[in-house]
Write a protein that holds these residues in place. Structure first.
Motif: not given
Length: 84
Positions: A28-47
């Motif tokens: 419900d509030s802004p997210t901070w202090d977390f990580y998100a890992l993406y493949r090198y070829d990622a195009r969708d930040l929501a995945s």
């Protein structure tokens, strides 16, 4: 962090944290202090391939998720990578 390779950005409006909350963490509030890992070829930040947080309390999980992605691609030798 005082390192010439590091860039610092200030998001006073909390735009980035608000986007992550709406699209990834469902907070419900802004997210901070977390990580998100993406493949090198990622195009969708929501995945991302993996998310977690807080970073310090989940550092072993983060390291385990990062090591296969970094193996053989960074030019960093194994002992130095193990300090991540």
């Amino acid at each position: 962090m005082t390192d010439s390779r590091v860039m610092h950005f200030w998001d006073e409006q909390k735009t980035v944290g608000t986007w992550f909350s709406a699209n990834l963490t469902e907070r419900d509030s802004p997210t901070w202090d977390f990580y998100a890992l993406y493949r090198y070829d990622a195009r969708d930040l929501a995945s991302p391939t993996r998310i977690g947080g807080t970073i310090i309390s989940h550092r072993d999980e983060l390291r385990a998720a990062l090591m296969p992605l970094l193996a053989g691609t960074t030019g960093i030798d194994a002992p130095e990578r193990d300090r991540c």
